[in-house]
Motif scaffolding. Structure first.
Motif, PDB file in Angstrom:
ATOM      1  N   ALA A   1       0.826  -1.210   0.000  1.00  0.00           N
ATOM      2  CA  ALA A   1       0.000   0.000   0.000  1.00  0.00           C
ATOM      3  C   ALA A   1       0.858   1.257   0.000  1.00  0.00           C
ATOM      4  O   ALA A   1       0.453   2.290  -0.540  1.00  0.00           O
ATOM      5  CB  ALA A   1      -0.940  -0.002   1.201  1.00  0.00           C
ATOM      6  N   LEU A   2       2.042   1.183   0.621  1.00  0.00           N
ATOM      7  CA  LEU A   2       2.906   2.356   0.718  1.00  0.00           C
ATOM      8  C   LEU A   2       3.791   2.555  -0.506  1.00  0.00           C
ATOM      9  O   LEU A   2       4.383   3.625  -0.668  1.00  0.00           O
ATOM     10  CB  LEU A   2       3.781   2.248   1.975  1.00  0.00           C
ATOM     11  CG  LEU A   2       3.037   2.243   3.310  1.00  0.00           C
ATOM     12  CD1 LEU A   2       4.021   2.170   4.463  1.00  0.00           C
ATOM     13  CD2 LEU A   2       2.149   3.464   3.442  1.00  0.00           C
ATOM     14  N   LEU A   3       3.900   1.538  -1.358  1.00  0.00           N
ATOM     15  CA  LEU A   3       4.708   1.687  -2.558  1.00  0.00           C
ATOM     16  C   LEU A   3       4.056   2.677  -3.525  1.00  0.00           C
ATOM     17  O   LEU A   3       2.825   2.761  -3.592  1.00  0.00           O
ATOM     18  CB  LEU A   3       4.870   0.338  -3.269  1.00  0.00           C
ATOM     19  CG  LEU A   3       5.844  -0.669  -2.666  1.00  0.00           C
ATOM     20  CD1 LEU A   3       5.782  -1.971  -3.446  1.00  0.00           C
ATOM     21  CD2 LEU A   3       7.266  -0.115  -2.674  1.00  0.00           C
ATOM     22  N   PRO A   4       4.842   3.440  -4.279  1.00  0.00           N
ATOM     23  CA  PRO A   4       4.264   4.312  -5.313  1.00  0.00           C
ATOM     24  C   PRO A   4       3.496   3.489  -6.342  1.00  0.00           C
ATOM     25  O   PRO A   4       3.794   2.308  -6.567  1.00  0.00           O
ATOM     26  CB  PRO A   4       5.496   4.984  -5.934  1.00  0.00           C
ATOM     27  CG  PRO A   4       6.561   4.873  -4.880  1.00  0.00           C
ATOM     28  CD  PRO A   4       6.298   3.588  -4.160  1.00  0.00           C
ATOM     29  N   ARG A   5       2.524   4.115  -6.978  1.00  0.00           N
ATOM     30  CA  ARG A   5       1.711   3.409  -7.958  1.00  0.00           C
ATOM     31  C   ARG A   5       2.559   2.874  -9.114  1.00  0.00           C
ATOM     32  O   ARG A   5       2.281   1.809  -9.663  1.00  0.00           O
ATOM     33  CB  ARG A   5       0.622   4.344  -8.483  1.00  0.00           C
ATOM     34  CG  ARG A   5      -0.403   3.663  -9.394  1.00  0.00           C
ATOM     35  CD  ARG A   5      -1.491   4.643  -9.792  1.00  0.00           C
ATOM     36  NE  ARG A   5      -2.171   5.152  -8.624  1.00  0.00           N
ATOM     37  CZ  ARG A   5      -3.210   4.560  -8.045  1.00  0.00           C
ATOM     38  NH1 ARG A   5      -3.646   3.399  -8.529  1.00  0.00           N
ATOM     39  NH2 ARG A   5      -3.796   5.092  -6.990  1.00  0.00           N
ATOM     40  N   ALA A   6       3.607   3.619  -9.473  1.00  0.00           N
ATOM     41  CA  ALA A   6       4.473   3.191 -10.571  1.00  0.00           C
ATOM     42  C   ALA A   6       5.221   1.905 -10.244  1.00  0.00           C
ATOM     43  O   ALA A   6       5.658   1.184 -11.149  1.00  0.00           O
ATOM     44  CB  ALA A   6       5.467   4.294 -10.919  1.00  0.00           C
ATOM     45  N   GLN A   7       5.356   1.597  -8.957  1.00  0.00           N
ATOM     46  CA  GLN A   7       6.052   0.387  -8.529  1.00  0.00           C
ATOM     47  C   GLN A   7       5.081  -0.712  -8.143  1.00  0.00           C
ATOM     48  O   GLN A   7       5.457  -1.688  -7.497  1.00  0.00           O
ATOM     49  CB  GLN A   7       6.979   0.706  -7.362  1.00  0.00           C
ATOM     50  CG  GLN A   7       8.073   1.713  -7.704  1.00  0.00           C
ATOM     51  CD  GLN A   7       8.965   2.004  -6.518  1.00  0.00           C
ATOM     52  OE1 GLN A   7       9.067   1.215  -5.594  1.00  0.00           O
ATOM     53  NE2 GLN A   7       9.622   3.153  -6.539  1.00  0.00           N
ATOM     54  N   GLY A   8       3.824  -0.575  -8.535  1.00  0.00           N
ATOM     55  CA  GLY A   8       2.846  -1.612  -8.252  1.00  0.00           C
ATOM     56  C   GLY A   8       2.205  -1.495  -6.891  1.00  0.00           C
ATOM     57  O   GLY A   8       1.674  -2.481  -6.377  1.00  0.00           O
ATOM     58  N   GLY A   9       2.250  -0.306  -6.283  1.00  0.00           N
ATOM     59  CA  GLY A   9       1.648  -0.119  -4.972  1.00  0.00           C
ATOM     60  C   GLY A   9       0.287   0.540  -5.052  1.00  0.00           C
ATOM     61  O   GLY A   9      -0.228   0.821  -6.128  1.00  0.00           O
ATOM     62  N   GLY A  10      -0.302   0.763  -3.886  1.00  0.00           N
ATOM     63  CA  GLY A  10      -1.605   1.406  -3.829  1.00  0.00           C
ATOM     64  C   GLY A  10      -2.645   0.538  -3.156  1.00  0.00           C
ATOM     65  O   GLY A  10      -2.349  -0.552  -2.633  1.00  0.00           O
ATOM     66  N   PHE A  11      -3.878   1.019  -3.157  1.00  0.00           N
ATOM     67  CA  PHE A  11      -4.975   0.331  -2.470  1.00  0.00           C
ATOM     68  C   PHE A  11      -5.251  -1.038  -3.071  1.00  0.00           C
ATOM     69  O   PHE A  11      -5.288  -2.045  -2.357  1.00  0.00           O
ATOM     70  CB  PHE A  11      -6.238   1.201  -2.535  1.00  0.00           C
ATOM     71  CG  PHE A  11      -7.456   0.552  -1.919  1.00  0.00           C
ATOM     72  CD1 PHE A  11      -7.756   0.748  -0.587  1.00  0.00           C
ATOM     73  CD2 PHE A  11      -8.291  -0.259  -2.687  1.00  0.00           C
ATOM     74  CE1 PHE A  11      -8.876   0.152  -0.026  1.00  0.00           C
ATOM     75  CE2 PHE A  11      -9.401  -0.866  -2.126  1.00  0.00           C
ATOM     76  CZ  PHE A  11      -9.697  -0.656  -0.782  1.00  0.00           C
ATOM     77  N   TRP A  12      -5.449  -1.095  -4.369  1.00  0.00           N
ATOM     78  CA  TRP A  12      -5.886  -2.335  -4.989  1.00  0.00           C
ATOM     79  C   TRP A  12      -4.851  -3.449  -4.917  1.00  0.00           C
ATOM     80  O   TRP A  12      -5.200  -4.597  -4.605  1.00  0.00           O
ATOM     81  CB  TRP A  12      -6.315  -2.092  -6.432  1.00  0.00           C
ATOM     82  CG  TRP A  12      -7.582  -1.294  -6.527  1.00  0.00           C
ATOM     83  CD1 TRP A  12      -7.716  -0.017  -6.972  1.00  0.00           C
ATOM     84  CD2 TRP A  12      -8.890  -1.716  -6.116  1.00  0.00           C
ATOM     85  NE1 TRP A  12      -9.025   0.394  -6.871  1.00  0.00           N
ATOM     86  CE2 TRP A  12      -9.770  -0.623  -6.355  1.00  0.00           C
ATOM     87  CE3 TRP A  12      -9.403  -2.884  -5.587  1.00  0.00           C
ATOM     88  CZ2 TRP A  12     -11.135  -0.688  -6.075  1.00  0.00           C
ATOM     89  CZ3 TRP A  12     -10.754  -2.953  -5.301  1.00  0.00           C
ATOM     90  CH2 TRP A  12     -11.609  -1.878  -5.552  1.00  0.00           C
ATOM     91  N   PRO A  13      -3.575  -3.194  -5.203  1.00  0.00           N
ATOM     92  CA  PRO A  13      -2.597  -4.279  -5.054  1.00  0.00           C
ATOM     93  C   PRO A  13      -2.537  -4.824  -3.623  1.00  0.00           C
ATOM     94  O   PRO A  13      -2.394  -6.032  -3.421  1.00  0.00           O
ATOM     95  CB  PRO A  13      -1.274  -3.617  -5.457  1.00  0.00           C
ATOM     96  CG  PRO A  13      -1.669  -2.516  -6.374  1.00  0.00           C
ATOM     97  CD  PRO A  13      -2.953  -1.992  -5.813  1.00  0.00           C
ATOM     98  N   ALA A  14      -2.657  -3.926  -2.634  1.00  0.00           N
ATOM     99  CA  ALA A  14      -2.627  -4.385  -1.252  1.00  0.00           C
ATOM    100  C   ALA A  14      -3.875  -5.183  -0.911  1.00  0.00           C
ATOM    101  O   ALA A  14      -3.803  -6.231  -0.251  1.00  0.00           O
ATOM    102  CB  ALA A  14      -2.487  -3.190  -0.308  1.00  0.00           C
TER     103      ALA A  14
END
Length: 205
Positions: free
Chosen positions: A36-49
């Motif tokens: 969740a804490l990873l930048p979106r460009a690195q595959g992070g965010g709400f949905w991946p978590a």
């Protein structure tokens, strides 16, 4: 009067139990926070978590369904416990290595004032779901937990119906799923706070 009946009491007890066992710190919650804490460009965010949490809840439901269906003889096998323990331990070592590497990179980047290095393309969300599913399926703790929950219901009531056990299992998984949504939402709303390098290093460590 409704709460005294089996369905109502089973659902409420399952929701409370699912919530209570989902929030304590563990490898799945730690990986959800990291993603969740990873930048979106690195595959992070709400949905991946959240996809990882959804995969873990799916694995929990599979175990619950197996126990409710009477697969106790197979699940009680010491050899199966040993095999699952080896797989689970290997996965945890892999996660620990990734956590340590991520914490080191974040700390170095914050000192150098550079951006945290990451993959050039976004990681597929399906990998997060699969990882959560495998972690839940290979955890020996899950076997004992579902034996205690589903088996304990029958011992307390003097009987155990498949429908009652399935209802309890679904309620427990729903409670755990609710926690994953709350956790990911909290991380999303507090992204500016948790995105600080000190927070990222701390959570990964």
């Amino acid at each position: 009067p409704i709460m005294n009946g089996l369905p109502g009491a089973t659902i409420v007890n399952g929701l409370i139990l699912g919530w209570s066992v989902a929030w304590p710190p563990g490898p799945i919650n730690a990986e959800m926070i990291r993603r969740a804490l990873l930048p979106r460009a690195q595959g992070g965010g709400f949905w991946p978590a959240w996809q990882l949490g959804l995969g873990a809840c799916t694995g929990d439901f599979i175990w619950a369904l197996g126990v409710a269906a009477g697969a106790g003889a197979l699940l009680a096998s010491p050899r199966l416990h040993l095999a699952l323990g080896v797989i689970s331990f290997s996965l945890l070592l892999f996660l620990a290595f990734n956590f340590a590497r991520g914490a080191w990179r974040t700390a170095q980047a914050s000192v150098d004032g550079a951006s945290v290095p990451g993959p050039s393309r976004q990681s597929p969300i399906s990998r997060g779901y699969l990882l959560g599913l495998i972690l839940a399926l290979t955890s020996p703790w899950n076997i004992g937990f579902w034996f205690a929950v589903v088996g304990g219901q029958g011992a307390a009531q003097g009987h155990a119906t498949f429908l009652g056990s399935l209802t309890l299992a679904a309620a427990v998984v729903s409670g755990a799923l609710a926690w994953t949504i709350v956790l990911c939402t909290a991380l999303k709303l507090g992204a500016r706070i948790f995105a600080r390098p000190a927070w990222q290093v701390g959570t990964q460590a």
